[in-house]
Design a protein around this motif. Structure first.
Motif, PDB file in Angstrom:
ATOM      1  N   VAL A 172       0.848  -1.403   0.068  1.00 51.63           N
ATOM      2  CA  VAL A 172       0.010   0.079  -0.001  1.00 51.63           C
ATOM      3  C   VAL A 172       0.835   1.411   0.012  1.00 51.63           C
ATOM      4  O   VAL A 172       0.612   2.272  -0.743  1.00 51.63           O
ATOM      5  CB  VAL A 172      -1.081   0.071   1.196  1.00 51.63           C
ATOM      6  CG1 VAL A 172      -1.801   1.246   1.215  1.00 51.63           C
ATOM      7  CG2 VAL A 172      -2.101  -1.276   1.077  1.00 51.63           C
ATOM      8  N   ASN A 175       2.819   1.598  -3.338  1.00 52.30           N
ATOM      9  CA  ASN A 175       1.860   2.325  -4.531  1.00 52.30           C
ATOM     10  C   ASN A 175       1.322   3.829  -4.232  1.00 52.30           C
ATOM     11  O   ASN A 175       1.197   4.494  -5.157  1.00 52.30           O
ATOM     12  CB  ASN A 175       0.566   1.416  -4.397  1.00 52.30           C
ATOM     13  CG  ASN A 175       0.966   0.121  -5.317  1.00 52.30           C
ATOM     14  OD1 ASN A 175       1.875  -0.003  -5.996  1.00 52.30           O
ATOM     15  ND2 ASN A 175      -0.037  -0.849  -4.804  1.00 52.30           N
ATOM     16  N   LEU A 176       1.137   4.127  -2.678  1.00 48.21           N
ATOM     17  CA  LEU A 176       0.924   5.446  -2.707  1.00 48.21           C
ATOM     18  C   LEU A 176       1.944   6.263  -2.791  1.00 48.21           C
ATOM     19  O   LEU A 176       1.881   7.581  -3.651  1.00 48.21           O
ATOM     20  CB  LEU A 176       0.541   5.655  -1.014  1.00 48.21           C
ATOM     21  CG  LEU A 176      -0.963   5.041  -0.596  1.00 48.21           C
ATOM     22  CD1 LEU A 176      -0.940   5.052   0.813  1.00 48.21           C
ATOM     23  CD2 LEU A 176      -1.904   6.130  -1.219  1.00 48.21           C
ATOM     24  N   LEU A 184      -2.964   0.300  -6.859  1.00 52.54           N
ATOM     25  CA  LEU A 184      -3.550   0.436  -5.623  1.00 52.54           C
ATOM     26  C   LEU A 184      -4.763  -0.263  -5.556  1.00 52.54           C
ATOM     27  O   LEU A 184      -5.017  -1.152  -4.658  1.00 52.54           O
ATOM     28  CB  LEU A 184      -3.402   1.921  -4.999  1.00 52.54           C
ATOM     29  CG  LEU A 184      -3.901   1.901  -3.824  1.00 52.54           C
ATOM     30  CD1 LEU A 184      -2.615   1.564  -2.750  1.00 52.54           C
ATOM     31  CD2 LEU A 184      -3.898   3.573  -3.122  1.00 52.54           C
ATOM     32  N   LEU A 258      -3.678  -0.656   5.859  1.00 50.57           N
ATOM     33  CA  LEU A 258      -4.731  -1.589   5.151  1.00 50.57           C
ATOM     34  C   LEU A 258      -6.435  -0.732   5.325  1.00 50.57           C
ATOM     35  O   LEU A 258      -6.947  -0.734   3.985  1.00 50.57           O
ATOM     36  CB  LEU A 258      -4.812  -2.821   5.845  1.00 50.57           C
ATOM     37  CG  LEU A 258      -4.088  -3.572   4.919  1.00 50.57           C
ATOM     38  CD1 LEU A 258      -2.417  -3.337   5.022  1.00 50.57           C
ATOM     39  CD2 LEU A 258      -4.080  -5.184   5.430  1.00 50.57           C
ATOM     40  N   THR A 260      -6.791   2.459   5.360  1.00 47.28           N
ATOM     41  CA  THR A 260      -6.761   3.485   4.197  1.00 47.28           C
ATOM     42  C   THR A 260      -7.098   2.908   2.736  1.00 47.28           C
ATOM     43  O   THR A 260      -7.832   3.502   2.147  1.00 47.28           O
ATOM     44  CB  THR A 260      -5.345   4.317   4.419  1.00 47.28           C
ATOM     45  OG1 THR A 260      -5.245   4.522   5.764  1.00 47.28           O
ATOM     46  CG2 THR A 260      -5.328   5.339   3.425  1.00 47.28           C
ATOM     47  N   HIS A 261      -6.192   1.774   2.587  1.00 48.05           N
ATOM     48  CA  HIS A 261      -6.577   1.219   1.388  1.00 48.05           C
ATOM     49  C   HIS A 261      -7.878   0.786   0.917  1.00 48.05           C
ATOM     50  O   HIS A 261      -8.398   0.990   0.011  1.00 48.05           O
ATOM     51  CB  HIS A 261      -5.215  -0.085   1.438  1.00 48.05           C
ATOM     52  CG  HIS A 261      -5.660  -0.805   0.098  1.00 48.05           C
ATOM     53  ND1 HIS A 261      -6.186  -1.955   0.126  1.00 48.05           N
ATOM     54  CD2 HIS A 261      -5.341  -0.438  -1.369  1.00 48.05           C
ATOM     55  CE1 HIS A 261      -6.556  -2.580  -1.336  1.00 48.05           C
ATOM     56  NE2 HIS A 261      -5.715  -1.616  -2.036  1.00 48.05           N
TER      57      HIS A 261
END
Ligand code: SF4
Ligand SMILES: [Zn+2]
Ligand SMILES: [Zn+2]
Length: 311
Positions: A172, A175-176, A184, A258, A260-261
């Protein structure tokens, strides 16, 4: 230190939930977290084939053992283990031997897919031919491709991968940091069904890496402790260190990443819809780009067996 659930000595501390657990309660807590994730990611799955990507390391060995425990008694569900031999001479043979020991011990069918046969090259050969490229970049995309193909071949409805909480938190964050929203949204565990891609599920998503290791040891699972000779060049190493430091100073960071994802994916799906990636014009596999990365790396390596349309 005593267990938070009984009077027995604790074998593990869990700073992210201020708990200590004895062996019995620890093993039960891992099994319960995996059961819940399995149920959340493939709800009411009672009929079909579950493939498990098995490298022979601790994570995939625990993922297979607990998938087998979860589905093993259901006659309508078939569990099959799939391993990829990427051709890393000083590392992969030992992990494949461990994978074979585990599948024999629990009685699960095991198939091995070899890069040397499927794509007519190996990671060792390509690494020697492309010294400026980090081997993990092509190894990872080829392995995903070979696993997906093997899962399709055995008619799998889902592909279990052994990603633990640390792995997923790192992905995560990567990818951010790279601003890669597409990856993402499409990272495992898959919320979006993509044509041509067996959905990957990650039942260890709520279990930290060190707890996976401890569970594997306590359960007596045969797994290989070796490390790939190319691992020190992996881009992920920096993110592993950052997530570990954040977790040390702020317990619960991994779970927060996680969450947030999950919220970002919810919002994305509401505003953008599921969409669908295009197809690689060379091999026809799902791809966000005109030519997929697997084919790009195969071309760079000078081998192109996935390219019937282009020849
Ligand atoms: S560390 Fe990199 S090269 Fe080694 S098996 Fe993993 S992805 Fe492949
Ligand atoms: Zn206890
Ligand atoms: Zn392709």
């Amino acid at each position: 230190m005593r267990c938070s659930g009984c009077e027995a000595p604790a074998v593990v501390d869990q700073p992210y939930r201020s708990a200590h657990l004895c062996e019995h309660h620890f093993r039960a807590s891992v099994e319960e977290r995996v059961r819940r994730e399995m149920h959340r990611q493939i709800p009411r799955f009672g009929h079909g084939t579950i493939a498990v990507a098995l490298s022979g390391g601790k994570d995939s060995s625990v993922a297979l053992a607990l998938t087998h425990r979860y589905f093993g008694r259901r006659p309508t569900v078939r569990v099959i283990a799939l391993s990829v031999d990427e051709g890393i001479a000083t590392y992969r043979p030992a992990t494949l031997a461990a994978a074979e020991r585990l599948t024999r011990a629990i009685g699960v069918e095991h198939r091995v897919v070899r890069a040397s046969e499927e794509i007519r090259t190996t990671v060792d050969t390509t690494a020697a031919g492309l010294p400026g490229t980090v081997p993990c970049s092509f190894c990872g995309v080829w392995r995903r491709r070979l696993l997906n193909r093997a899962a399709l071949d055995c008619g799998a409805d889902a592909l279990v991968v052994g990603f633990n909480l640390d792995d997923l938190a790192q992905t995560v964050l990567m990818n951010l940091v790279h601003g890669d929203l597409d990856r993402l949204v499409r990272m495992a565990p898959h919320r979006v069904r993509q044509p041509g891609l067996v959905p990957r599920i990650a039942p260890l998503a709520a279990v930290p890496e060190r707890e996976v290791y401890l569970y594997a040891r306590l359960a007596g699972l045969p797994f290989d402790h070796g490390e790939c000779p190319h691992a020190d060049r992996a881009a992920r190493n920096l993110f592993r260190e950052i997530v570990w430091q954040l977790e040390e100073s702020q317990p619960g960071t991994r779970q927060a990443l996680l969450r947030t994802h999950a919220r970002l994916v919810d919002r994305w799906l509401r505003t953008e819809g599921e969409g669908a990636p295009g197809r690689c014009r060379v091999c026809g596999a799902p791809s966000a780009h005109p030519v997929c990365r697997a084919c790009e790396f195969l071309a760079a390596a000078g081998t192109h067996p996935l390219a019937p349309e282009a020849s």
